[in-house]
Each structure stands twice: as C-alpha cells, then as structure tokens.
Motif scaffolding. Structure first.
Motif, PDB file in Angstrom:
ATOM      1  N   SER A 127       0.828  -1.206   0.000  1.00 19.15           N
ATOM      2  CA  SER A 127       0.000   0.000   0.000  1.00 19.15           C
ATOM      3  C   SER A 127       0.865   1.261   0.000  1.00 19.15           C
ATOM      4  O   SER A 127       0.591   2.216  -0.739  1.00 19.15           O
ATOM      5  CB  SER A 127      -0.924  -0.013   1.224  1.00 19.15           C
ATOM      6  OG  SER A 127      -1.713   1.150   1.291  1.00 19.15           O
ATOM      7  N   ASP A 128       1.920   1.250   0.813  1.00 21.46           N
ATOM      8  CA  ASP A 128       2.815   2.418   0.875  1.00 21.46           C
ATOM      9  C   ASP A 128       3.516   2.666  -0.463  1.00 21.46           C
ATOM     10  O   ASP A 128       3.824   3.817  -0.801  1.00 21.46           O
ATOM     11  CB  ASP A 128       3.868   2.215   1.965  1.00 21.46           C
ATOM     12  CG  ASP A 128       3.284   2.241   3.367  1.00 21.46           C
ATOM     13  OD1 ASP A 128       2.152   2.743   3.517  1.00 21.46           O
ATOM     14  OD2 ASP A 128       3.946   1.751   4.302  1.00 21.46           O
TER      15      ASP A 128
ATOM     16  N   MET B  55      -1.203  -1.378  -6.660  1.00 22.15           N
ATOM     17  CA  MET B  55      -2.649  -1.515  -6.515  1.00 22.15           C
ATOM     18  C   MET B  55      -3.191  -2.862  -6.998  1.00 22.15           C
ATOM     19  O   MET B  55      -4.316  -3.225  -6.690  1.00 22.15           O
ATOM     20  CB  MET B  55      -3.364  -0.377  -7.259  1.00 22.15           C
ATOM     21  CG  MET B  55      -2.990   1.006  -6.733  1.00 22.15           C
ATOM     22  SD  MET B  55      -3.120   1.134  -4.921  1.00 22.15           S
ATOM     23  CE  MET B  55      -4.874   0.883  -4.688  1.00 22.15           C
ATOM     24  N   GLU B  56      -2.409  -3.581  -7.789  1.00 18.08           N
ATOM     25  CA  GLU B  56      -2.818  -4.904  -8.253  1.00 18.08           C
ATOM     26  C   GLU B  56      -1.707  -5.875  -7.895  1.00 18.08           C
ATOM     27  O   GLU B  56      -0.640  -5.873  -8.519  1.00 18.08           O
ATOM     28  CB  GLU B  56      -3.090  -4.890  -9.763  1.00 18.08           C
ATOM     29  CG  GLU B  56      -4.094  -3.820 -10.144  1.00 18.08           C
ATOM     30  CD  GLU B  56      -4.799  -4.124 -11.458  1.00 18.08           C
ATOM     31  OE1 GLU B  56      -4.760  -5.276 -11.904  1.00 18.08           O
ATOM     32  OE2 GLU B  56      -5.369  -3.185 -12.024  1.00 18.08           O
TER      33      GLU B  56
ATOM     34  N   LEU C 170      -6.775  -4.639   5.172  1.00 16.65           N
ATOM     35  CA  LEU C 170      -5.773  -4.054   4.277  1.00 16.65           C
ATOM     36  C   LEU C 170      -6.037  -4.417   2.817  1.00 16.65           C
ATOM     37  O   LEU C 170      -5.796  -3.612   1.912  1.00 16.65           O
ATOM     38  CB  LEU C 170      -4.377  -4.518   4.684  1.00 16.65           C
ATOM     39  CG  LEU C 170      -3.804  -3.903   5.962  1.00 16.65           C
ATOM     40  CD1 LEU C 170      -2.555  -4.651   6.409  1.00 16.65           C
ATOM     41  CD2 LEU C 170      -3.474  -2.432   5.734  1.00 16.65           C
ATOM     42  N   VAL C 171      -6.536  -5.621   2.590  1.00 23.47           N
ATOM     43  CA  VAL C 171      -6.788  -6.077   1.218  1.00 23.47           C
ATOM     44  C   VAL C 171      -7.778  -5.172   0.500  1.00 23.47           C
ATOM     45  O   VAL C 171      -7.710  -4.998  -0.724  1.00 23.47           O
ATOM     46  CB  VAL C 171      -7.283  -7.542   1.235  1.00 23.47           C
ATOM     47  CG1 VAL C 171      -7.921  -7.929  -0.083  1.00 23.47           C
ATOM     48  CG2 VAL C 171      -6.120  -8.477   1.550  1.00 23.47           C
ATOM     49  N   SER C 172      -8.689  -4.565   1.237  1.00 30.10           N
ATOM     50  CA  SER C 172      -9.698  -3.699   0.612  1.00 30.10           C
ATOM     51  C   SER C 172      -9.085  -2.467  -0.047  1.00 30.10           C
ATOM     52  O   SER C 172      -9.747  -1.785  -0.829  1.00 30.10           O
ATOM     53  CB  SER C 172     -10.731  -3.262   1.661  1.00 30.10           C
ATOM     54  OG  SER C 172     -10.119  -2.463   2.663  1.00 30.10           O
ATOM     55  N   ARG C 173      -7.827  -2.184   0.227  1.00 26.68           N
ATOM     56  CA  ARG C 173      -7.174  -1.019  -0.375  1.00 26.68           C
ATOM     57  C   ARG C 173      -6.768  -1.258  -1.830  1.00 26.68           C
ATOM     58  O   ARG C 173      -6.470  -0.305  -2.548  1.00 26.68           O
ATOM     59  CB  ARG C 173      -5.910  -0.651   0.418  1.00 26.68           C
ATOM     60  CG  ARG C 173      -6.140  -0.298   1.871  1.00 26.68           C
ATOM     61  CD  ARG C 173      -4.814   0.056   2.541  1.00 26.68           C
ATOM     62  NE  ARG C 173      -4.990   0.373   3.955  1.00 26.68           N
ATOM     63  CZ  ARG C 173      -3.987   0.742   4.764  1.00 26.68           C
ATOM     64  NH1 ARG C 173      -2.764   0.856   4.274  1.00 26.68           N
ATOM     65  NH2 ARG C 173      -4.226   0.991   6.030  1.00 26.68           N
TER      66      ARG C 173
END
Length: 278
Positions: free
Chosen positions: A181-182, A186-187, A221-224
């Motif tokens: 995420s940082d 995104m994929e 976290l996965v929802s990001r």
C-alpha cells in the motif's frame, strides 16, 4: 544409550509419550509449530490424536501427524548422530513436509510449481517470508517483481517480537500488505510458503486468537487494492524472500527500490531463468 529425556529435560527415562508430548522441550516445539492446540501435561499420543480427529479438520490432522514425525526424526538424529535439534530447523522440516500438493481439487488448483514464475500482465507479485527463533525474535523479507521478472522493490524488517513461527508468518503477511500500500502497488499477487497460513486465510476467521486478529487486519488491508490474491508456493519458489527474512538482521528495516541487496542477485537471476523455461 542416550535418550531425549536425559539429553534435553534431564527428567525421566524415555517413553513414547514423554518424547513426543510431555517433555518440556517437546512441549515448546508443539507450541511453536501448532497454533491454538492445547497439549495437556497428561496427554498421550493416542489421546492427542483422538482429540484432533474429533475436530474433523483434515488440515490440523495432517499437521499434527507431521509434527509427531518431525519430533521423532529429531529424536533419532540426536540419539544416533549427536545432532541437537533446534526449533527453527524443525519448523523448516515441517514446511518442507507440507509443501507437496494435496489431493483436494480446491487446494491443488492453488499449489504452484516448484520454481518462481511471472505474474500476469500489470500484476505485481510479492513473495514474502518470516524467520523465527526460540527467543521470539522474528525477521521478515519480501520481494516485489513485475510480469517481466524485474524487481520493483525488496524489503526487510528486524527485529519483531513473535510468540511462534506461525504468528511470525502472519505478521510478515500483514507487513507485506502495508508495504504494498505504501508503494502504491494496486494490483498484487502475494505468495507464501507457509501452508498453515494459506489454509487459515481461506477459511472463516472465527475466534479471538492473536493469529486470527492479525488475519482480520489483513482482510481490512486487502480492501485497499484493486486486485489481490494469496497463493501457496513451495520453498524452492520462494528463495529470495526466504533469504531476505533469514538475513534480515543484516538489513534491519530497509527498503530497496528496483533492486535487491548484492547477496540476493544470484537468487533473482535464477528465478528469472527458471521462469523462462517453464
């Protein structure tokens, strides 16, 4: 003749139940390798197996039988070769035993080849691993690569307090998701060589254990991400992350962008070469 009881707990002569369950050293091994299973002081091997099989959990059944075998192997190496077992060696042996594909179709479809392979186009594959010692000191490593096999990032962190190897793997999973995420990946497609973590992730997260709470954090976290997957890979397909985790004390809390430390370059090149031939 040497016995495990005399060599390690200096308590009572060797019996099957003492070697495999009751020895204080053996009990610590059980705690390290099987999260959430209560091994009572008066348990016998037969009563433990009865307890496990009454839960009707095939993964736990296989794990417990494997732990019994790993401990028995350690005992024999100690008696006949004079090799004193270490818990991290036992955990590694347990991982290797778990690595071959199982027979159920749902798991077989997610078991990957024995070598690293490229992700699909536009996906960042992140291999991660955790290392653990009996003093609860853990270290993590991960490497992120694109569909061309090019390194996008690598990272380590050390030391992390973890009560067991499984907790270390779960914490490494959460740390890798936060890192992704940082870095604005995104994929992503994550790979672990911890079958117990992989199995737990694909089951309902019931209970309030520390392990389950970490996995719930991971679900959040996965929802990001726009897309996400977690797959199980054999240790031979996770060599870079494994090396980074085991050597994380050399590079505590370090992030490399589009490169890896020098001692990983050969492993990365081997992965790319293997990916080109599969």
């Amino acid at each position: 003749m040497w016995t495990l009881a005399v060599l390690f707990c200096h308590d009572i002569p060797e019996t099957i139940d003492h070697v495999l369950l009751a020895c204080p050293v053996t009990s610590r091994w059980w705690f390290a390798m099987v999260s959430g299973l209560q091994v009572q002081p008066d348990s016998t091997v037969m009563s433990l197996l009865q307890q496990v099989f009454e839960l009707h959990d095939s993964s736990l059944e296989a794990l417990c039988v494997s732990v019994l075998w790993v401990i028995w192997e350690a005992r024999n190496r100690c008696v006949f070769q004079g090799v004193e077992p270490r818990v991290d060696d036992l955990v590694t042996r347990l991982k290797l035993m778990a690595a071959p594909p199982r027979t159920t179709a749902s798991v077989r479809q997610r078991i990957l080849p024995a070598t690293w392979h490229r992700p699909e186009q536009d996906i960042i594959k992140m291999n991660f691993d955790g290392s653990w010692k009996e003093d609860r000191e853990a270290g993590f490593g991960c490497v992120a690569r694109n569909d061309q096999g090019l390194v996008m990032a690598a990272a380590t962190t050390f030391p992390i307090d973890a009560p067991s190897p499984l907790i270390a793997e779960a914490l490494a999973f959460r740390w890798t998701l936060s890192l992704a995420s940082d870095l604005f990946f995104m994929e992503i497609a994550l790979e672990t060589d911890c079958l117990q973590l992989f199995d737990a992730w694909n089951k309902p997260l019931h209970g309030a254990s520390y392990f389950i709470s970490i996995l719930r954090d991971c679900k959040d976290l996965v929802s990001r991400f726009n897309s996400f997957s977690l797959s199980f890979v054999r240790r031979s397909g996770n060599t870079v992350a494994d090396h980074l985790a085991k050597n994380s004390s050399k590079y505590p809390n370090y992030v490399w962008i589009e490169e890896v430390p020098p001692d990983c370059i050969r492993l990365v090149d081997s992965d790319v070469t293997a990916a080109m031939t599969t």
